[in-house]
Design a protein around this motif. Structure first.
Motif, PDB file in Angstrom:
ATOM      1  N   LEU A 115       0.833  -0.840   0.338  1.00 57.12           N
ATOM      2  CA  LEU A 115      -0.266  -0.051   0.087  1.00 57.12           C
ATOM      3  C   LEU A 115       0.855   1.696   0.277  1.00 57.12           C
ATOM      4  CD1 LEU A 115      -2.650   1.511   0.233  1.00 57.12           C
ATOM      5  CD2 LEU A 115      -2.772   1.004   2.713  1.00 57.12           C
ATOM      6  N   PHE A 116       1.679   1.491   0.571  1.00 53.56           N
ATOM      7  CA  PHE A 116       2.859   2.248   0.838  1.00 53.56           C
ATOM      8  C   PHE A 116       3.578   2.984  -0.562  1.00 53.56           C
ATOM      9  CE2 PHE A 116       6.965   4.742   1.635  1.00 53.56           C
ATOM     10  CZ  PHE A 116       6.216   5.787   2.315  1.00 53.56           C
ATOM     11  N   LYS A 117       3.781   1.836  -1.604  1.00 55.30           N
ATOM     12  CA  LYS A 117       4.654   1.828  -2.281  1.00 55.30           C
ATOM     13  C   LYS A 117       3.245   2.958  -3.695  1.00 55.30           C
ATOM     14  CE  LYS A 117       7.249   0.484  -6.358  1.00 55.30           C
ATOM     15  NZ  LYS A 117       7.851   1.781  -6.311  1.00 55.30           N
ATOM     16  N   ALA A 118       2.420   1.584  -3.516  1.00 56.95           N
ATOM     17  CA  ALA A 118       0.923   2.246  -3.928  1.00 56.95           C
ATOM     18  C   ALA A 118       1.038   3.794  -3.943  1.00 56.95           C
ATOM     19  CB  ALA A 118      -0.085   1.564  -4.568  1.00 56.95           C
ATOM     20  N   LEU A 119       1.146   4.440  -2.947  1.00 54.85           N
ATOM     21  CA  LEU A 119       1.086   5.682  -2.822  1.00 54.85           C
ATOM     22  C   LEU A 119       1.788   6.951  -3.031  1.00 54.85           C
ATOM     23  CD1 LEU A 119      -1.073   5.440   0.709  1.00 54.85           C
ATOM     24  CD2 LEU A 119      -2.233   5.986  -1.384  1.00 54.85           C
ATOM     25  N   ALA A 120       3.071   5.937  -2.544  1.00 55.04           N
ATOM     26  CA  ALA A 120       5.011   6.635  -2.733  1.00 55.04           C
ATOM     27  C   ALA A 120       4.059   7.202  -4.816  1.00 55.04           C
ATOM     28  CB  ALA A 120       5.431   5.954  -2.389  1.00 55.04           C
ATOM     29  N   ASP A 121       4.172   6.132  -5.397  1.00 56.47           N
ATOM     30  CA  ASP A 121       3.917   5.650  -7.070  1.00 56.47           C
ATOM     31  C   ASP A 121       2.995   7.090  -6.993  1.00 56.47           C
ATOM     32  OD1 ASP A 121       6.208   4.236  -6.705  1.00 56.47           O
ATOM     33  OD2 ASP A 121       4.830   2.147  -8.104  1.00 56.47           O
ATOM     34  N   ARG A 122       2.191   6.850  -6.871  1.00 58.87           N
ATOM     35  CA  ARG A 122       0.865   8.535  -6.776  1.00 58.87           C
ATOM     36  C   ARG A 122       1.328  10.194  -6.416  1.00 58.87           C
ATOM     37  NH1 ARG A 122      -2.933   9.291 -10.324  1.00 58.87           N
ATOM     38  NH2 ARG A 122      -4.721  10.231  -9.639  1.00 58.87           N
ATOM     39  N   ILE A 123       2.139  10.288  -5.581  1.00 58.15           N
ATOM     40  CA  ILE A 123       2.702  11.292  -5.936  1.00 58.15           C
ATOM     41  C   ILE A 123       4.480  11.108  -5.646  1.00 58.15           C
ATOM     42  CG2 ILE A 123       0.768  11.903  -3.465  1.00 58.15           C
ATOM     43  CD1 ILE A 123       3.812  11.380  -1.484  1.00 58.15           C
ATOM     44  N   ALA A 124       4.677  10.521  -6.564  1.00 57.42           N
ATOM     45  CA  ALA A 124       6.083  10.561  -7.270  1.00 57.42           C
ATOM     46  C   ALA A 124       7.325  10.275  -6.610  1.00 57.42           C
ATOM     47  CB  ALA A 124       5.984  12.126  -8.423  1.00 57.42           C
ATOM     48  N   LEU A 125       7.116  10.162  -5.622  1.00 57.13           N
ATOM     49  CA  LEU A 125       7.803   9.907  -4.164  1.00 57.13           C
ATOM     50  C   LEU A 125       8.294   8.681  -4.730  1.00 57.13           C
ATOM     51  CD1 LEU A 125       9.518  10.314  -1.728  1.00 57.13           C
ATOM     52  CD2 LEU A 125       7.773   8.705  -0.439  1.00 57.13           C
ATOM     53  N   SER A 126       9.884   8.605  -4.444  1.00 55.97           N
ATOM     54  CA  SER A 126      11.058   7.337  -5.406  1.00 55.97           C
ATOM     55  C   SER A 126      10.898   6.198  -4.232  1.00 55.97           C
ATOM     56  CB  SER A 126      12.443   7.796  -5.490  1.00 55.97           C
ATOM     57  OG  SER A 126      12.988   6.856  -5.236  1.00 55.97           O
ATOM     58  N   CYS A 127      10.575   5.474  -4.156  1.00 54.45           N
ATOM     59  CA  CYS A 127      10.227   4.169  -3.133  1.00 54.45           C
ATOM     60  C   CYS A 127      10.538   2.459  -3.994  1.00 54.45           C
ATOM     61  CB  CYS A 127       8.702   4.466  -2.315  1.00 54.45           C
ATOM     62  SG  CYS A 127       8.688   3.106  -1.260  1.00 54.45           S
ATOM     63  N   SER A 128      10.979   1.937  -3.163  1.00 54.81           N
ATOM     64  CA  SER A 128      11.116   0.931  -2.984  1.00 54.81           C
ATOM     65  C   SER A 128      10.380  -0.637  -2.811  1.00 54.81           C
ATOM     66  CB  SER A 128      12.687   0.053  -3.460  1.00 54.81           C
ATOM     67  OG  SER A 128      14.024   1.095  -4.900  1.00 54.81           O
ATOM     68  N   LEU A 129       9.915  -1.131  -3.474  1.00 56.89           N
ATOM     69  CA  LEU A 129       9.396  -2.526  -2.456  1.00 56.89           C
ATOM     70  C   LEU A 129      10.148  -3.734  -2.271  1.00 56.89           C
ATOM     71  CD1 LEU A 129       6.979  -4.020  -1.035  1.00 56.89           C
ATOM     72  CD2 LEU A 129       6.170  -4.424  -3.170  1.00 56.89           C
ATOM     73  N   VAL A 130      10.547  -3.533  -1.139  1.00 50.92           N
ATOM     74  CA  VAL A 130      11.996  -4.913  -0.922  1.00 50.92           C
ATOM     75  C   VAL A 130      10.925  -6.022  -0.524  1.00 50.92           C
ATOM     76  CG1 VAL A 130      14.204  -6.042   0.263  1.00 50.92           C
ATOM     77  CG2 VAL A 130      13.184  -3.535  -1.061  1.00 50.92           C
ATOM     78  N   ARG A 131      10.797  -7.730  -0.559  1.00 55.31           N
ATOM     79  CA  ARG A 131      10.761  -8.488  -0.058  1.00 55.31           C
ATOM     80  C   ARG A 131      11.764  -9.397   0.606  1.00 55.31           C
ATOM     81  NH1 ARG A 131       5.183 -11.344  -3.213  1.00 55.31           N
ATOM     82  NH2 ARG A 131       5.627 -12.396  -0.990  1.00 55.31           N
ATOM     83  N   GLY A 132      11.383  -9.824   1.177  1.00 53.66           N
ATOM     84  CA  GLY A 132      12.099 -10.867   2.186  1.00 53.66           C
ATOM     85  C   GLY A 132      11.284 -11.962   2.433  1.00 53.66           C
ATOM     86  N   GLU A 133      11.937 -12.968   3.610  1.00 53.57           N
ATOM     87  CA  GLU A 133      11.453 -13.905   3.660  1.00 53.57           C
ATOM     88  C   GLU A 133       9.957 -13.591   4.867  1.00 53.57           C
ATOM     89  OE1 GLU A 133      14.939 -16.544   5.450  1.00 53.57           O
ATOM     90  OE2 GLU A 133      15.500 -16.416   3.278  1.00 53.57           O
ATOM     91  N   TYR A 134       9.023 -15.004   4.509  1.00 51.17           N
ATOM     92  CA  TYR A 134       8.175 -15.689   5.633  1.00 51.17           C
ATOM     93  C   TYR A 134       6.807 -14.119   5.491  1.00 51.17           C
ATOM     94  CZ  TYR A 134      11.424 -18.486   7.981  1.00 51.17           C
ATOM     95  OH  TYR A 134      12.728 -19.773   8.012  1.00 51.17           O
ATOM     96  N   ASN A 135       7.104 -13.562   4.466  1.00 51.26           N
ATOM     97  CA  ASN A 135       6.240 -12.295   4.410  1.00 51.26           C
ATOM     98  C   ASN A 135       6.260 -11.178   4.671  1.00 51.26           C
ATOM     99  OD1 ASN A 135       4.078 -13.585   2.310  1.00 51.26           O
ATOM    100  ND2 ASN A 135       2.493 -14.604   4.625  1.00 51.26           N
ATOM    101  N   ARG A 136       7.573 -11.019   4.849  1.00 49.96           N
ATOM    102  CA  ARG A 136       8.433  -9.826   4.912  1.00 49.96           C
ATOM    103  C   ARG A 136       8.672  -8.784   4.169  1.00 49.96           C
ATOM    104  NH1 ARG A 136      10.036  -8.496  10.314  1.00 49.96           N
ATOM    105  NH2 ARG A 136       8.376  -9.924  10.344  1.00 49.96           N
ATOM    106  N   ALA A 137       7.728  -7.712   3.954  1.00 52.51           N
ATOM    107  CA  ALA A 137       8.860  -6.832   2.758  1.00 52.51           C
ATOM    108  C   ALA A 137       8.908  -5.541   3.876  1.00 52.51           C
ATOM    109  CB  ALA A 137       7.060  -6.130   2.069  1.00 52.51           C
TER     110      ALA A 137
END
Length: 110
Positions: A41-63
């Motif tokens: 959700l944060f990534k989607a909102l950041a993209d919407r306001i043109a904030l440079s943001c990466s979504l990083v996925r880890g283990e065990y549903n961690r992101a």
């Protein structure tokens, strides 16, 4: 065992799908979630306001989300190069942790 750990958020979401008779759920209706849901959700909102943001996925549903921000110099101008921060969305929402800090490492693993 893994099915038990995801049950806490899957049941309310499943109930909403039945109640709305749809697989599409308005974001405001969702009351539960885990790291991955909040980070997405944060990534989607950041993209919407043109904030440079990466979504990083880890283990065990961690992101988590990483943002690049410049410090502010004394003259009010941005100080380069920008630094990478992890955005805390679970414990202290909005807190920024330098990606090389011990607290950021803990956030990625917990």
């Amino acid at each position: 065992r893994e099915s038990l750990s995801t049950f806490s958020y899957e049941l309310p979401i499943g109930q909403l799908k039945v109640e709305l008779n749809s697989n599409i759920i308005p974001i405001g209706k969702i009351q539960t979630g885990i790291f991955y849901h909040r980070a997405l959700l944060f990534k989607a909102l950041a993209d919407r306001i043109a904030l440079s943001c990466s979504l990083v996925r880890g283990e065990y549903n961690r992101a988590w989300n990483e943002v690049m921000l410049c410090d502010e110099a004394q003259d009010g101008q941005p100080k380069f190069p920008p630094k990478s921060y992890i955005v805390d969305l679970m414990h202290l929402p909005g807190r920024l942790m330098s990606t090389d800090s011990p607290e950021a490492s803990l956030y990625q693993r917990l």
